[in-house]
Design an enzyme around this catalytic site. Sequence first.
Site, mmCIF file in Angstrom:
data_model
loop_
_atom_site.group_PDB
_atom_site.id
_atom_site.type_symbol
_atom_site.label_atom_id
_atom_site.label_comp_id
_atom_site.label_asym_id
_atom_site.label_seq_id
_atom_site.Cartn_x
_atom_site.Cartn_y
_atom_site.Cartn_z
ATOM 1 N N GLY A 146 23.473 -20.380 51.385
ATOM 2 C CA GLY A 146 22.290 -20.287 50.951
ATOM 3 C C GLY A 146 21.269 -21.195 51.858
ATOM 4 N N ALA A 176 20.047 -23.713 52.608
ATOM 5 C CA ALA A 176 20.761 -24.843 54.266
ATOM 6 C C ALA A 176 20.925 -23.718 55.768
ATOM 7 C CB ALA A 176 21.345 -25.785 53.942
ATOM 8 N N PHE A 190 7.334 -32.540 37.058
ATOM 9 C CA PHE A 190 8.874 -32.603 37.330
ATOM 10 C C PHE A 190 9.335 -34.222 37.316
ATOM 11 C CE2 PHE A 190 12.136 -29.678 37.738
ATOM 12 C CZ PHE A 190 11.908 -28.303 37.301
ATOM 13 N N GLN A 219 24.567 -36.626 39.625
ATOM 14 C CA GLN A 219 23.413 -36.580 38.996
ATOM 15 C C GLN A 219 24.067 -35.843 37.813
ATOM 16 O OE1 GLN A 219 20.020 -34.025 39.771
ATOM 17 N NE2 GLN A 219 19.010 -36.445 39.627
ATOM 18 N N HIS A 260 22.494 -33.619 34.409
ATOM 19 C CA HIS A 260 20.845 -33.256 34.422
ATOM 20 C C HIS A 260 21.271 -33.324 32.380
ATOM 21 C CE1 HIS A 260 17.459 -30.284 33.782
ATOM 22 N NE2 HIS A 260 17.777 -30.270 34.556
ATOM 23 N N LEU A 297 22.066 -24.303 32.861
ATOM 24 C CA LEU A 297 21.345 -25.287 32.844
ATOM 25 C C LEU A 297 19.702 -24.637 32.447
ATOM 26 C CD1 LEU A 297 19.922 -27.543 34.469
ATOM 27 C CD2 LEU A 297 18.881 -26.470 36.257
ATOM 28 N N THR A 347 15.740 -25.192 32.788
ATOM 29 C CA THR A 347 15.124 -26.138 33.567
ATOM 30 C C THR A 347 14.055 -27.095 33.109
ATOM 31 O OG1 THR A 347 13.539 -26.276 35.754
ATOM 32 C CG2 THR A 347 13.442 -24.443 33.958
ATOM 33 N N GLU A 348 14.575 -28.263 33.912
ATOM 34 C CA GLU A 348 13.216 -29.144 34.100
ATOM 35 C C GLU A 348 11.914 -28.766 33.434
ATOM 36 O OE1 GLU A 348 14.561 -33.738 36.070
ATOM 37 O OE2 GLU A 348 12.192 -33.030 36.390
ATOM 38 N N ARG A 396 16.042 -38.212 35.437
ATOM 39 C CA ARG A 396 17.093 -37.809 34.653
ATOM 40 C C ARG A 396 18.765 -38.293 34.865
ATOM 41 N NH1 ARG A 396 17.600 -31.962 38.932
ATOM 42 N NH2 ARG A 396 15.640 -31.431 38.293
ATOM 43 N N HIS A 411 25.359 -31.916 37.231
ATOM 44 C CA HIS A 411 24.703 -31.260 38.062
ATOM 45 C C HIS A 411 24.627 -31.370 39.852
ATOM 46 C CE1 HIS A 411 20.983 -28.910 38.914
ATOM 47 N NE2 HIS A 411 20.311 -29.717 38.685
ATOM 48 N N ARG A 459 18.762 -38.047 42.606
ATOM 49 C CA ARG A 459 17.929 -36.321 42.243
ATOM 50 C C ARG A 459 16.854 -36.498 41.480
ATOM 51 N NH1 ARG A 459 16.949 -31.458 42.781
ATOM 52 N NH2 ARG A 459 19.230 -30.766 41.814
HETATM 53 C C1 LIG Z 1 21.421 -24.304 37.590
HETATM 54 C C2 LIG Z 1 20.509 -24.256 39.264
HETATM 55 C C3 LIG Z 1 20.248 -25.163 39.153
HETATM 56 C C4 LIG Z 1 18.948 -25.568 40.204
HETATM 57 N N1 LIG Z 1 18.295 -25.790 39.963
HETATM 58 C C5 LIG Z 1 16.803 -26.442 41.331
HETATM 59 C C6 LIG Z 1 15.824 -27.027 41.837
HETATM 60 O O1 LIG Z 1 15.010 -26.063 40.399
HETATM 61 N N2 LIG Z 1 15.148 -27.803 42.715
HETATM 62 C C7 LIG Z 1 15.596 -27.761 43.073
HETATM 63 O O2 LIG Z 1 15.254 -29.007 44.036
HETATM 64 N N3 LIG Z 1 16.897 -28.006 43.043
HETATM 65 C C8 LIG Z 1 17.547 -27.584 42.132
HETATM 66 N N4 LIG Z 1 19.170 -27.007 42.125
HETATM 67 C C9 LIG Z 1 20.246 -27.249 42.883
HETATM 68 C C10 LIG Z 1 19.776 -26.786 44.375
HETATM 69 O O3 LIG Z 1 19.629 -25.687 44.397
HETATM 70 C C11 LIG Z 1 20.822 -27.154 45.145
HETATM 71 O O4 LIG Z 1 21.743 -28.221 45.710
HETATM 72 C C12 LIG Z 1 20.846 -26.616 46.224
HETATM 73 O O5 LIG Z 1 20.637 -25.237 46.209
HETATM 74 C C13 LIG Z 1 21.809 -26.189 47.903
HETATM 75 O O6 LIG Z 1 22.027 -25.246 48.464
HETATM 76 P P1 LIG Z 1 22.818 -25.439 49.610
HETATM 77 O O7 LIG Z 1 22.278 -24.852 50.905
HETATM 78 O O8 LIG Z 1 22.873 -26.307 49.946
HETATM 79 O O9 LIG Z 1 24.000 -24.376 49.134
HETATM 80 P P2 LIG Z 1 24.658 -23.655 48.084
HETATM 81 O O10 LIG Z 1 23.049 -22.707 48.413
HETATM 82 O O11 LIG Z 1 25.653 -23.528 47.369
HETATM 83 O O12 LIG Z 1 25.354 -22.340 49.432
HETATM 84 C C14 LIG Z 1 26.623 -22.561 49.880
HETATM 85 C C15 LIG Z 1 26.887 -21.968 51.024
HETATM 86 O O13 LIG Z 1 28.265 -22.397 51.220
HETATM 87 C C16 LIG Z 1 29.136 -20.787 51.202
HETATM 88 N N5 LIG Z 1 30.833 -21.722 51.152
HETATM 89 C C17 LIG Z 1 30.699 -22.582 50.817
HETATM 90 N N6 LIG Z 1 32.654 -23.278 50.695
HETATM 91 C C18 LIG Z 1 32.800 -22.278 51.719
HETATM 92 C C19 LIG Z 1 33.836 -21.911 52.242
HETATM 93 N N7 LIG Z 1 34.849 -22.599 52.358
HETATM 94 N N8 LIG Z 1 34.198 -20.385 53.570
HETATM 95 C C20 LIG Z 1 32.689 -20.093 53.481
HETATM 96 N N9 LIG Z 1 31.434 -20.510 53.361
HETATM 97 C C21 LIG Z 1 31.792 -22.076 51.828
HETATM 98 C C22 LIG Z 1 28.744 -20.658 50.504
HETATM 99 O O14 LIG Z 1 29.515 -19.014 50.174
HETATM 100 C C23 LIG Z 1 27.641 -20.549 49.927
HETATM 101 O O15 LIG Z 1 26.864 -19.025 51.071
HETATM 102 C C24 LIG Z 1 19.298 -26.586 41.340
HETATM 103 C C25 LIG Z 1 21.504 -26.599 41.067
HETATM 104 C C26 LIG Z 1 21.300 -25.481 39.632
HETATM 105 C C27 LIG Z 1 23.116 -25.381 40.594
#
Ligand SMILES: Cc1cc2nc3c(=O)[nH]c(=O)nc-3n(C[C@H](O)[C@H](O)[C@H](O)COP(=O)(O)OP(=O)(O)OC[C@H]3O[C@@H](n4cnc5c(N)ncnc54)[C@H](O)[C@@H]3O)c2cc1C
Length: 574
Positions: free
Chosen positions: A13, A15, A115, A235, A237, A247, A249-250, A281, A347, A389
Amino acid sequence: MYHKSDVVVVGAGGAGLMAALELAGKADVAVLSKVYPTRSHTGTAQGGVCAALGNMEEDHWEWHSFDTVKGGDYLCDQDAVDVLCQTAIDNIYHLEHLGLPFNRTPDGLIAQRFFGGHTKDYGKAPVHRACYAADRTGHMILQTLYQNCIRQNVRFYDEYHLLDLIINDGVCQGVVALELRTGEIHTFHAPAVLFATGGYGRVYKITSNALTYTGDGVAIAIRHGVPIEDPEFFQFHPTGIYKMGILVTEGARGEGGVLRNRTGERFMERYAPTLLDLAPRDMISRDIYLEVREGRGIDGKDYVHLDLTQLDPAVVHEKLPDITDFVETYLGIDPTKQMIPVQPTAHYAMGGIPTDVDGRVVVDEKNTPLPGFYAAGECACVSVHGANRLGTNSLLDITVFGQRSARHILRFLKEGQHLPLPPEADGPARAEVSRVLSSTGEEKVAVLRAELQQCMDDNAGVMRDAEKLRTARSKLVELRERFTHIGIQDRGLTYNTDLTEALETGNLLDIAETIVLGALNREESRGGHYREDFPKRDDAHFLKHTLIKRVDGKLSLGYKPVVITRFQPKERTY
Ligand SMILES: Cc1cc2nc3c(=O)[nH]c(=O)nc-3n(C[C@H](O)[C@H](O)[C@H](O)COP(=O)(O)OP(=O)(O)OC[C@H]3O[C@@H](n4cnc5c(N)ncnc54)[C@H](O)[C@@H]3O)c2cc1C
């Protein structure tokens, strides 16, 4: 099969990809993901990513820090918040230079919108701080980072499911994963491992989170004696589509949308006279709950309306196109003419694997690092979000701390090296997989998961009290016992979702137990954690982080002080 690299990043994702990009060309990095990278949950993020660019009006990162700390109900570590808000500005320009197509002002600057909880001059009025690409900001971040990783020849292992972490003599040495296509178990040997595995909202039934949000990384860390920090803070939402949790969005309220109860009243005028529908939120979700409880839900039911009908339809179509699509598809309504039925939806996990500001996983109240183990993104707890958050701060968190973790890993690699793996490093993972594959019990995983989610919605949701939480605790004991009697049907090796769903449900159970224990113990109300039996914040006893560890199979509770620098805790009004 055995693989060797300098770094293993688990999760593709925002990160994970940000870290991989930073490492590319400087270290040998392998990226594992259980879904194809661009299907990660980051891709669903809609509203925006914030930074005090000041493109539309005066803004300062110090104001952003203040909002984040106040929004987090003073449980944030303020040194980390300063890093987040200060780095934010360079980070947005970095994303821009990588090619991210942000919306623009007429002068060609990155456009910004309102926001929740983001204000000017320490709370005086809303400020334009959220940078956005229509209402698909996360999608654009994910695509931009992935394309750049491909350009840099980052090595991806797509559809590899993390099973275990390898720790030998207190030093991290790699991971074990299941290749979903073949059922083969692989060992990845590396002196540095970064977990970027996202959140665990699937512990609840009504949620905005992807099906993959089962907290695998967090649960696996817990099994290795790493604590989870602040799990009780989850959290909700305020604007999930009624009954579905999807969702809205806000950003819809940022563009001028308002919430209304059954009488058509804009009820946020009573609860947050300054910020109104742009209050944080946690507060709005509670206010919706109160409206419903006092009989002012629509048709007496448990939802309210989000009203976009007074917005210029051109704004809705141009800045909220995906939302328009969703409500047309799922509800058959045109949001420029009809109001959208909404209710709070699970959320975001504020809690997670404790880290310092360089992404190093820290295992106790003295912040002792576990050498070679890093975490970033929603699975981590830095803690920049404290008890609640602010919107747009997570996309920021994943890019800032994804990048910082990678930079620290590069420094660490100068001394960190491959040590011999323990004998049968993949033994526990193999044993777990064969236990599930050969299971013939009468319990069905899907039933257990549904009961878990219903129990968490009913007892550990927006409003909690001791009785509900004790009910949840007993139910979890029962589910844990029944989980030892599962039986699956598919015994094959190719894309065996029976197997992975069983593993994921086990992870959800592990995490649910920590949420409930943290919530029962925290006899106060703060941010996303609201106890009807203890409705006030209690700084004298609870201005501290929770740390829950698993010791000899039992959960044990500890604490860690909150880092407070410039902003002393005050009562939160908006
Ligand atoms: C619908 C929605 C809307 C949002 N809108 C916003 C917004 O507008 N602004 C904002 O700041 N935040 C928003 N958020 C929050 C934000 O998007 C997330 O917190 C953030 O994107 C998480 O990123 P990440 O890289 O931590 O995880 P992710 O992007 O979820 O990536 C997780 C990764 O881990 C991998 N993974 C997980 N478990 C395993 C496993 N067992 N084995 C191998 N791989 C695994 C997955 O395959 C994936 O690639 C939103 C969240 C949601 C759900």
